[in-house]
Design an enzyme around this catalytic site. Structure first.
Site, PDB file in Angstrom:
ATOM      1  N   HIS A   1      60.867  13.453  21.712  1.00  0.00           N
ATOM      2  CA  HIS A   1      60.149  12.553  20.844  1.00  0.00           C
ATOM      3  C   HIS A   1      59.301  11.635  21.717  1.00  0.00           C
ATOM      4  O   HIS A   1      58.365  10.987  21.184  1.00  0.00           O
ATOM      5  CB  HIS A   1      61.386  11.629  19.877  1.00  0.00           C
ATOM      6  CG  HIS A   1      62.278  12.498  19.079  1.00  0.00           C
ATOM      7  ND1 HIS A   1      63.606  12.723  19.253  1.00  0.00           N
ATOM      8  CD2 HIS A   1      61.867  13.086  18.086  1.00  0.00           C
ATOM      9  CE1 HIS A   1      63.978  13.381  18.418  1.00  0.00           C
ATOM     10  NE2 HIS A   1      63.028  13.698  17.529  1.00  0.00           N
TER      11      HIS A   1
ATOM     12  N   SER B   1      66.331  19.070  21.646  1.00  0.00           N
ATOM     13  CA  SER B   1      66.605  18.948  20.344  1.00  0.00           C
ATOM     14  C   SER B   1      67.462  18.063  20.062  1.00  0.00           C
ATOM     15  O   SER B   1      68.749  18.045  20.666  1.00  0.00           O
ATOM     16  CB  SER B   1      66.944  20.375  19.817  1.00  0.00           C
ATOM     17  OG  SER B   1      67.233  20.247  18.501  1.00  0.00           O
TER      18      SER B   1
ATOM     19  N   LYS C   1      54.990  21.162  19.245  1.00  0.00           N
ATOM     20  CA  LYS C   1      54.730  22.603  19.264  1.00  0.00           C
ATOM     21  C   LYS C   1      56.141  23.224  19.210  1.00  0.00           C
ATOM     22  O   LYS C   1      55.997  24.337  18.753  1.00  0.00           O
ATOM     23  CB  LYS C   1      54.130  22.841  20.361  1.00  0.00           C
ATOM     24  CG  LYS C   1      52.638  22.513  20.575  1.00  0.00           C
ATOM     25  CD  LYS C   1      52.206  23.120  21.829  1.00  0.00           C
ATOM     26  CE  LYS C   1      50.641  23.050  22.178  1.00  0.00           C
ATOM     27  NZ  LYS C   1      50.165  23.656  23.384  1.00  0.00           N
ATOM     28  N   LYS C   2      57.331  22.648  19.593  1.00  0.00           N
ATOM     29  CA  LYS C   2      58.367  23.214  19.390  1.00  0.00           C
ATOM     30  C   LYS C   2      58.642  23.612  17.946  1.00  0.00           C
ATOM     31  O   LYS C   2      59.382  24.782  17.740  1.00  0.00           O
ATOM     32  CB  LYS C   2      59.611  22.142  20.071  1.00  0.00           C
ATOM     33  CG  LYS C   2      61.109  23.008  19.826  1.00  0.00           C
ATOM     34  CD  LYS C   2      62.143  22.048  20.261  1.00  0.00           C
ATOM     35  CE  LYS C   2      63.370  22.627  19.577  1.00  0.00           C
ATOM     36  NZ  LYS C   2      63.443  22.121  18.168  1.00  0.00           N
ATOM     37  N   ASP C   3      58.216  22.820  16.900  1.00  0.00           N
ATOM     38  CA  ASP C   3      58.522  23.253  15.580  1.00  0.00           C
ATOM     39  C   ASP C   3      57.123  23.958  15.193  1.00  0.00           C
ATOM     40  O   ASP C   3      56.389  23.179  14.300  1.00  0.00           O
ATOM     41  CB  ASP C   3      58.837  22.208  14.763  1.00  0.00           C
ATOM     42  CG  ASP C   3      60.501  21.508  15.144  1.00  0.00           C
ATOM     43  OD1 ASP C   3      61.488  22.212  14.954  1.00  0.00           O
ATOM     44  OD2 ASP C   3      60.423  20.421  15.828  1.00  0.00           O
TER      45      ASP C   3
ATOM     46  N   GLU D   1      63.778  12.981  24.991  1.00  0.00           N
ATOM     47  CA  GLU D   1      62.544  12.846  25.546  1.00  0.00           C
ATOM     48  C   GLU D   1      61.347  13.621  24.969  1.00  0.00           C
ATOM     49  O   GLU D   1      60.302  13.348  25.088  1.00  0.00           O
ATOM     50  CB  GLU D   1      62.619  13.401  27.081  1.00  0.00           C
ATOM     51  CG  GLU D   1      63.160  12.423  28.067  1.00  0.00           C
ATOM     52  CD  GLU D   1      64.438  12.690  28.825  1.00  0.00           C
ATOM     53  OE1 GLU D   1      65.233  13.277  27.897  1.00  0.00           O
ATOM     54  OE2 GLU D   1      64.753  12.653  30.022  1.00  0.00           O
TER      55      GLU D   1
ATOM     56  N   LEU E   1      66.891  10.156  18.917  1.00  0.00           N
ATOM     57  CA  LEU E   1      65.486  10.209  19.936  1.00  0.00           C
ATOM     58  C   LEU E   1      65.914  10.877  21.229  1.00  0.00           C
ATOM     59  O   LEU E   1      66.997  10.510  21.903  1.00  0.00           O
ATOM     60  CB  LEU E   1      64.767   9.004  19.828  1.00  0.00           C
ATOM     61  CG  LEU E   1      64.185   8.325  18.566  1.00  0.00           C
ATOM     62  CD1 LEU E   1      63.371   7.247  18.786  1.00  0.00           C
ATOM     63  CD2 LEU E   1      63.621   9.429  17.776  1.00  0.00           C
TER      64      LEU E   1
HETATM   65  P1  AMP Z   1      62.800  15.766  14.542  1.00  0.00           P
HETATM   66  O1  AMP Z   1      63.198  14.288  14.588  1.00  0.00           O
HETATM   67  O2  AMP Z   1      63.745  16.882  15.080  1.00  0.00           O
HETATM   68  O3  AMP Z   1      62.378  15.842  13.071  1.00  0.00           O
HETATM   69  O4  AMP Z   1      61.325  15.890  15.313  1.00  0.00           O
HETATM   70  C1  AMP Z   1      60.346  14.856  15.518  1.00  0.00           C
HETATM   71  C2  AMP Z   1      59.191  15.494  15.945  1.00  0.00           C
HETATM   72  O5  AMP Z   1      59.266  15.667  17.327  1.00  0.00           O
HETATM   73  C3  AMP Z   1      58.720  16.791  15.626  1.00  0.00           C
HETATM   74  O6  AMP Z   1      57.228  16.927  15.427  1.00  0.00           O
HETATM   75  C4  AMP Z   1      59.351  17.932  16.266  1.00  0.00           C
HETATM   76  O7  AMP Z   1      58.119  18.895  16.735  1.00  0.00           O
HETATM   77  C5  AMP Z   1      59.122  17.069  17.719  1.00  0.00           C
HETATM   78  N1  AMP Z   1      59.961  17.354  18.866  1.00  0.00           N
HETATM   79  C6  AMP Z   1      61.440  17.751  18.691  1.00  0.00           C
HETATM   80  N2  AMP Z   1      61.716  18.415  19.841  1.00  0.00           N
HETATM   81  C7  AMP Z   1      60.951  18.328  20.746  1.00  0.00           C
HETATM   82  C8  AMP Z   1      60.457  18.664  22.123  1.00  0.00           C
HETATM   83  N3  AMP Z   1      61.650  19.294  22.928  1.00  0.00           N
HETATM   84  N4  AMP Z   1      59.615  18.580  22.719  1.00  0.00           N
HETATM   85  C9  AMP Z   1      58.447  17.948  22.014  1.00  0.00           C
HETATM   86  N5  AMP Z   1      58.349  17.673  20.766  1.00  0.00           N
HETATM   87  C10 AMP Z   1      59.532  17.815  20.140  1.00  0.00           C
END
Ligand code: AMP
Length: 273
Positions: free
Chosen positions: A34, A182, A145-147, A32, A30
């Site tokens: 997340h 990320s 929104k990043k994804d 910032e 996790l």
């Molecule tokens: P992940 O753990 O990479 O699957 O991400 C979990 C959630 O966090 C997903 O909805 C991502 O789009 C979101 N997320 C990842 N990186 C960011 C970021 N830099 N800013 C905002 N949300 C993010």
């Protein structure tokens, strides 16, 4: 904070609650980004549930499933500090059997852009999100929104399958230098980071062009490719919010997406204009 690893126990716990539930699904490590999702969920709901599950079905053969960063203890502390009520931390064996019903992402939106470089990736994403939403039954679920393509497909899935949940988009969190946060940034060396910054710089340039009323997609893409050199670029695409390619940016209804590979790491970023 309750930590639950058994899906049926989670389902029973959720059923006993008569509160608004905000849900944040993650794959852990996790950061910032997340945390901003969790904060928004905390502000809008009575109960906040976070899941940490490295979902194997969204990784293709040869991808980084085995090396994906894991920081279980730190993640638990972050959730505790962020006032999460329930942390769902299942094992793979609890989530999947050998022979599974699964979802198929739609042809156009699911197999272009990231879906073209990672064919089948979004089938795994939609399947696990469906499982998680069925377990938690949240009022609202939060996605970054990043994804952007993932967010678009999940929103589409909940509409097309008539699912009773509100999908809430959350703005992208960045480091002070502009790099989108990320979990995979952990793979980057200092030099790689400098290269990776070309991605956010190219998007910044695109937004400057648009503010000067340069709206032609080809022109914008050309300037972005110049900035991205010499990175390996998977795509620079300009779409409307329905994820259709557009020849001119429509202010208020467009998204510009970039995927580039830096030191074998696929990095995604985008800007909503
Ligand atoms: P992940 O753990 O990479 O699957 O991400 C979990 C959630 O966090 C997903 O909805 C991502 O789009 C979101 N997320 C990842 N990186 C960011 C970021 N830099 N800013 C905002 N949300 C993010």
């Amino acid at each position: 904070m309750k930590i639950i690893s058994n899906p049926l126990e989670l389902q029973a716990e959720m059923k006993s609650q008569h509160k608004t539930i905000g849900f944040v699904p993650t794959m852990g490590a996790l950061h910032e980004g997340h945390i901003s999702l969790i904060k928004k969920a905390r502000a809008q709901n009575e109960l906040v549930v976070v899941s940490i599950f490295l979902n194997p079905t969204q990784f293709l053969k040869g991808e980084d499933l085995d090396s994906y960063p894991k920081r279980d203890d730190a993640d638990k502390k972050i959730c505790l500090l962020a006032n999460v009520d329930v942390l769902f931390f299942p094992d793979k064996e609890n989530m999947y059997t050998d022979d599974e019903v699964s979802l198929l992402a739609p042809k156009v939106r699911g197999f272009t852009l990231e879906g073209a470089t990672r064919p089948g990736h979004f089938n795994g994403v939609l399947t696990v999100v469906m499982k998680l939403l069925n377990l938690v039954k949240p009022t609202r679920a939060y996605f970054g929104k990043k994804d952007a393509q993932q967010l678009n497909l999940i929103t589409l899935m909940t509409r097309q399958l008539f699912m009773d949940v509100e999908i809430v988009p959350v703005d992208t969190m960045r480091d002070s230098d502009g790099l989108a946060k990320s979990s995979r940034n952990a793979y980057l060396s200092q030099d790689d980071r400098v290269q990776a910054l070309k991605i956010s710089k190219s998007l910044h340039e695109a937004s400057k062009l648009v503010s000067r009323r340069v709206l032609n997609s080809k022109e914008i893409q050309k300037s972005m490719h110049e900035i991205l050199k010499p990175l390996e670029v998977a795509y620079v695409e300009i779409l409307n919010r329905d994820f259709e390619i557009i020849e001119e940016v429509e202010i208020g209804n467009s998204v510009i997406l970039v995927e580039a590979i830096v030191a074998n790491t696929r990095l995604l970023d985008n800007i909503w204009l």
